[in-house]
Design a protein around this motif. Structure first.
Motif, mmCIF file in Angstrom:
data_model
loop_
_atom_site.group_PDB
_atom_site.id
_atom_site.type_symbol
_atom_site.label_atom_id
_atom_site.label_comp_id
_atom_site.label_asym_id
_atom_site.label_seq_id
_atom_site.Cartn_x
_atom_site.Cartn_y
_atom_site.Cartn_z
ATOM 1 N N ILE A 193 0.489 -1.651 0.158
ATOM 2 C CA ILE A 193 0.200 -0.078 0.343
ATOM 3 C C ILE A 193 0.741 0.968 -0.253
ATOM 4 C CG2 ILE A 193 -1.710 1.269 1.825
ATOM 5 C CD1 ILE A 193 -3.333 -1.377 2.184
ATOM 6 N N THR A 194 1.989 0.875 0.686
ATOM 7 C CA THR A 194 3.031 2.602 1.130
ATOM 8 C C THR A 194 3.319 2.760 -0.132
ATOM 9 O OG1 THR A 194 3.124 1.993 3.094
ATOM 10 C CG2 THR A 194 4.450 3.325 1.614
ATOM 11 N N LEU A 195 4.204 1.573 -1.138
ATOM 12 C CA LEU A 195 4.600 1.698 -2.353
ATOM 13 C C LEU A 195 3.705 2.102 -3.349
ATOM 14 C CD1 LEU A 195 7.166 -1.378 -2.417
ATOM 15 C CD2 LEU A 195 8.011 1.238 -2.337
ATOM 16 N N PHE A 196 2.431 1.561 -3.195
ATOM 17 C CA PHE A 196 1.555 2.589 -4.423
ATOM 18 C C PHE A 196 1.126 3.534 -4.366
ATOM 19 C CE2 PHE A 196 -3.374 2.826 -5.751
ATOM 20 C CZ PHE A 196 -2.698 1.614 -6.783
ATOM 21 N N LEU A 197 0.862 4.505 -3.100
ATOM 22 C CA LEU A 197 0.347 4.716 -2.860
ATOM 23 C C LEU A 197 1.658 5.759 -3.374
ATOM 24 C CD1 LEU A 197 -1.141 5.246 0.416
ATOM 25 C CD2 LEU A 197 -2.841 5.441 -1.820
ATOM 26 N N MET A 198 2.856 5.494 -2.704
ATOM 27 C CA MET A 198 3.866 6.758 -2.911
ATOM 28 C C MET A 198 3.956 6.542 -4.404
ATOM 29 S SD MET A 198 5.824 8.016 -0.545
ATOM 30 C CE MET A 198 7.674 8.483 -1.454
ATOM 31 N N LEU A 199 3.989 6.150 -5.447
ATOM 32 C CA LEU A 199 4.207 5.524 -6.977
ATOM 33 C C LEU A 199 3.102 5.958 -8.156
ATOM 34 C CD1 LEU A 199 5.565 1.867 -7.863
ATOM 35 C CD2 LEU A 199 6.768 3.226 -7.610
ATOM 36 N N SER A 200 2.280 6.060 -7.073
ATOM 37 C CA SER A 200 1.460 7.404 -7.674
ATOM 38 C C SER A 200 0.885 8.439 -7.421
ATOM 39 C CB SER A 200 -0.327 6.849 -6.918
ATOM 40 O OG SER A 200 -0.514 5.732 -7.033
ATOM 41 N N GLY A 201 1.217 9.379 -6.251
ATOM 42 C CA GLY A 201 1.636 9.886 -6.275
ATOM 43 C C GLY A 201 2.929 11.182 -7.719
ATOM 44 N N ILE A 202 4.062 10.123 -7.587
ATOM 45 C CA ILE A 202 4.589 9.987 -8.852
ATOM 46 C C ILE A 202 3.711 10.469 -10.206
ATOM 47 C CG2 ILE A 202 7.016 9.461 -10.107
ATOM 48 C CD1 ILE A 202 7.561 8.141 -7.843
ATOM 49 N N GLY A 203 2.795 9.510 -10.899
ATOM 50 C CA GLY A 203 1.982 9.731 -11.908
ATOM 51 C C GLY A 203 0.809 11.007 -11.794
ATOM 52 N N ILE A 204 1.079 11.070 -9.932
ATOM 53 C CA ILE A 204 -0.129 12.342 -10.135
ATOM 54 C C ILE A 204 0.572 13.358 -10.312
ATOM 55 C CG2 ILE A 204 -1.924 13.557 -8.336
ATOM 56 C CD1 ILE A 204 -2.224 10.373 -7.983
ATOM 57 N N GLY A 205 1.530 13.453 -9.815
ATOM 58 C CA GLY A 205 2.572 14.815 -10.195
ATOM 59 C C GLY A 205 2.697 15.590 -11.222
ATOM 60 N N TYR A 206 2.810 14.124 -12.065
ATOM 61 C CA TYR A 206 3.971 14.621 -13.690
ATOM 62 C C TYR A 206 2.384 15.035 -14.584
ATOM 63 C CZ TYR A 206 5.124 13.450 -18.560
ATOM 64 O OH TYR A 206 4.773 14.065 -19.300
ATOM 65 N N ILE A 207 1.246 14.464 -13.539
ATOM 66 C CA ILE A 207 0.363 15.207 -14.487
ATOM 67 C C ILE A 207 -0.931 16.484 -14.023
ATOM 68 C CG2 ILE A 207 -2.759 14.557 -14.282
ATOM 69 C CD1 ILE A 207 -1.947 12.108 -14.083
ATOM 70 N N TYR A 208 -0.161 16.916 -12.209
ATOM 71 C CA TYR A 208 -0.991 18.195 -12.072
ATOM 72 C C TYR A 208 0.653 19.039 -12.596
ATOM 73 C CZ TYR A 208 -0.410 21.806 -8.572
ATOM 74 O OH TYR A 208 -0.661 22.350 -8.452
ATOM 75 N N SER A 209 1.916 18.408 -12.639
ATOM 76 C CA SER A 209 2.674 19.325 -13.594
ATOM 77 C C SER A 209 1.927 20.312 -14.736
ATOM 78 C CB SER A 209 4.073 19.043 -13.421
ATOM 79 O OG SER A 209 4.373 17.740 -14.492
ATOM 80 N N ARG A 210 1.595 19.248 -15.550
ATOM 81 C CA ARG A 210 1.637 19.656 -16.748
ATOM 82 C C ARG A 210 0.279 19.813 -17.241
ATOM 83 N NH1 ARG A 210 5.618 19.167 -19.137
ATOM 84 N NH2 ARG A 210 6.913 19.173 -17.107
ATOM 85 N N ILE A 211 -0.750 20.265 -15.973
ATOM 86 C CA ILE A 211 -2.009 20.646 -16.359
ATOM 87 C C ILE A 211 -2.117 22.413 -15.533
ATOM 88 C CG2 ILE A 211 -3.929 21.210 -14.989
ATOM 89 C CD1 ILE A 211 -4.612 17.773 -15.142
ATOM 90 N N ALA A 226 -1.265 -0.267 12.899
ATOM 91 C CA ALA A 226 -0.069 -0.958 12.201
ATOM 92 C C ALA A 226 0.214 -1.070 10.581
ATOM 93 C CB ALA A 226 -0.115 -2.688 12.201
ATOM 94 N N GLY A 227 -0.851 -0.632 10.268
ATOM 95 C CA GLY A 227 -0.607 0.157 8.764
ATOM 96 C C GLY A 227 0.217 1.232 8.124
ATOM 97 N N HIS A 228 0.041 2.157 9.302
ATOM 98 C CA HIS A 228 0.091 3.330 9.155
ATOM 99 C C HIS A 228 1.182 4.097 9.820
ATOM 100 C CE1 HIS A 228 -3.871 5.747 7.268
ATOM 101 N NE2 HIS A 228 -4.011 4.874 8.008
ATOM 102 N N LEU A 229 1.260 2.930 10.537
ATOM 103 C CA LEU A 229 3.155 3.375 11.667
ATOM 104 C C LEU A 229 3.894 2.489 10.298
ATOM 105 C CD1 LEU A 229 2.605 2.185 15.503
ATOM 106 C CD2 LEU A 229 2.815 3.983 14.282
ATOM 107 N N VAL A 230 3.445 1.598 9.632
ATOM 108 C CA VAL A 230 4.471 0.604 8.491
ATOM 109 C C VAL A 230 4.556 1.871 7.830
ATOM 110 C CG1 VAL A 230 4.974 -0.643 6.772
ATOM 111 C CG2 VAL A 230 4.550 -1.701 8.837
ATOM 112 N N ARG A 231 3.783 2.766 7.412
ATOM 113 C CA ARG A 231 4.074 3.233 6.251
ATOM 114 C C ARG A 231 4.825 4.835 6.670
ATOM 115 N NH1 ARG A 231 -1.308 6.556 4.418
ATOM 116 N NH2 ARG A 231 -1.696 4.413 3.871
ATOM 117 N N LEU A 232 4.236 5.172 7.608
ATOM 118 C CA LEU A 232 5.177 6.861 8.347
ATOM 119 C C LEU A 232 6.905 6.297 8.368
ATOM 120 C CD1 LEU A 232 2.807 8.042 11.065
ATOM 121 C CD2 LEU A 232 3.473 9.284 9.272
ATOM 122 N N ILE A 233 6.880 4.884 8.716
ATOM 123 C CA ILE A 233 8.618 4.398 9.027
ATOM 124 C C ILE A 233 9.021 4.311 7.534
ATOM 125 C CG2 ILE A 233 9.692 2.444 9.891
ATOM 126 C CD1 ILE A 233 8.209 2.535 12.005
ATOM 127 N N ALA A 234 8.553 3.901 6.502
ATOM 128 C CA ALA A 234 9.007 3.279 5.210
ATOM 129 C C ALA A 234 9.060 4.280 4.119
ATOM 130 C CB ALA A 234 7.518 2.573 4.433
#
Length: 391
Positions: free
Chosen positions: A115-133, A358-366
């Motif tokens: 979930i952490t990696l998915f959100l981080m990688l999604s953030g990169i793609g969303i950031g690219y779209i946001y920068s173009r728009i 546990a899910g949010h702690l793992v994400r925060l640390i990662a």
């Protein structure tokens, strides 16, 4: 003469610092006094046990707006407020999950990491779209759209000479939207859940028993020590994590003493209430300190926020297929931002608090541990891909 001038300059600095601290305390007191009654009013609408977060948001925004109008000055958000809120909430959450079975969560560690990696990688793609728009610099856009904390991401943007205001704006809209929307949705989804109990006004609001007050002071003192150690060793989200450790271990430590072996201490609900209000105030202050937000800027910022929330729902949907968790649990685990707030929602609903924590702690640390690597990637993409803007 030179020494007198130095002494005079130092005295003026000390006086100015004292006035600044006093001013911040007065603002914080006004925010807290306003947030609590607003929270009680909102609680009567049965929006769940996180009503005081909403009250804090309203209070922080209105008090700083009033301060700006009356004093003709703009007060900066008080970063210490969120840390204190995380500390108090972390302590409450720690006591709540102390008797839970955390061993089964180790087998689901790969889900939390996914979930952490998915959100981080999604953030990169969303950031690219946001920068173009929005015609925003790519590095600025990626820092704005990757979940990682308002203060951290905006400070990194400032360090690299990028537009920290844009980063802070997108991050605060994301956190605010999630904090408002997810608890309401969770409350709706929890209506038909027989195991879900919403407790807004619990019996243990506060106690004046001498032993109880002594144990409360002891737990707060140990929390201060734990948080200080966590800060020294650079643990991510040190205030939340340090307090969480104390909450989990406190009653076990009491059992080491024969006279206290039968006690099962839990902090009063007032601690959770104040912690929630502080978390809300920290969000509201960002809105109150930004008086000149253009409509176009806000509209552009809403695009990546909506996409980020969509990515969170996709991650939650995937998690429902990979785990035995229900949709509400997966949604709270995958909500992209406001970790302390989402844990509070699960606590208010008494719904799989251990899993959500546990899910949010793992994400925060990662996220915090891998932030240097992500930053290298962001800078590489910033150089590799054509930029739409300078900032």
């Amino acid at each position: 003469m030179l020494n007198k001038n130095l002494i005079s300059a130092q005295t003026e600095k000390i006086s100015a610092l004292q006035q600044t601290i006093l001013g911040k305390l007065i603002i914080l007191l006004a925010e807290l006094l306003f947030a609590l009654p607003v929270g009680f009013v909102l609680a009567r609408f049965r929006i769940g046990g996180v009503a005081w977060i909403f009250g804090g948001i309203v209070s922080g925004a209105l008090v700083l707006t009033a301060y700006r109008i009356l004093s003709k000055e703009t007060a900066e958000p008080n970063k210490t407020v969120r840390k204190i809120g995380q500390l108090l909430v972390g302590l409450v959450v720690g006591f709540s999950i102390a008797h839970g079975d955390m061993s089964a969560l180790y087998s689901q560690l790969h889900i939390f990491i996914f979930i952490t990696l998915f959100l981080m990688l999604s953030g990169i793609g969303i950031g690219y779209i946001y920068s173009r728009i929005s015609q925003t610099n790519l590095l600025t856009a990626m820092l704005a759209t990757t979940p990682g904390g308002i203060g951290i991401m905006s400070s990194i943007a400032a360090d690299y000479g990028k537009n920290a205001s844009v980063v802070a704006l997108v991050q605060i809209i994301r956190v605010t939207t999630i904090v408002f929307f997810i608890p309401i949705l969770a409350r709706i989804l929890a209506v038909n859940d027989a195991n879900t109990v919403v407790s807004i006004f619990p019996a243990n609001f506060f106690s004046t028993d001498i032993l109880y007050l002594a144990l409360l002071l002891l737990s707060l003192a140990l929390t201060f020590v734990s948080v200080s150690i966590a800060n020294i060793v650079k643990i991510p989200a040190a205030f939340f994590f340090g307090a969480l450790v104390v909450g989990i271990s406190f009653n076990y430590l009491l059992n080491l003493f024969p006279l206290l072996a039968n006690l099962d201490f839990k902090p009063p609900f007032l601690i959770s209430l104040i912690g929630q209000a502080f978390l809300g105030i920290s969000i509201g202050e960002y809105w109150g300190s930004k008086p000149n937000l253009g409509q176009k800027t806000i509209v552009y910022a809403l695009i990546p926020v909506g996409m980020t929330m969509g990515a969170g729902f996709v991650a939650a949907a995937i998690a429902t297929f990979l785990t035995p968790w229900d949709w509400l649990t997966c949604m709270l685990v995958a909500a992209p931002g406001g970790s302390a707030e989402m844990i509070l929602v699960s606590l208010a609903l008494n719904h799989n608090v251990e899993i959500v924590t546990a899910g949010h702690l793992v994400r925060l640390i990662a996220i915090h541990a891998s932030l240097p690597l992500w930053l290298l990637l962001f800078r590489y993409l910033d150089r590799l891909l054509p930029n739409s803007g300078d900032n």
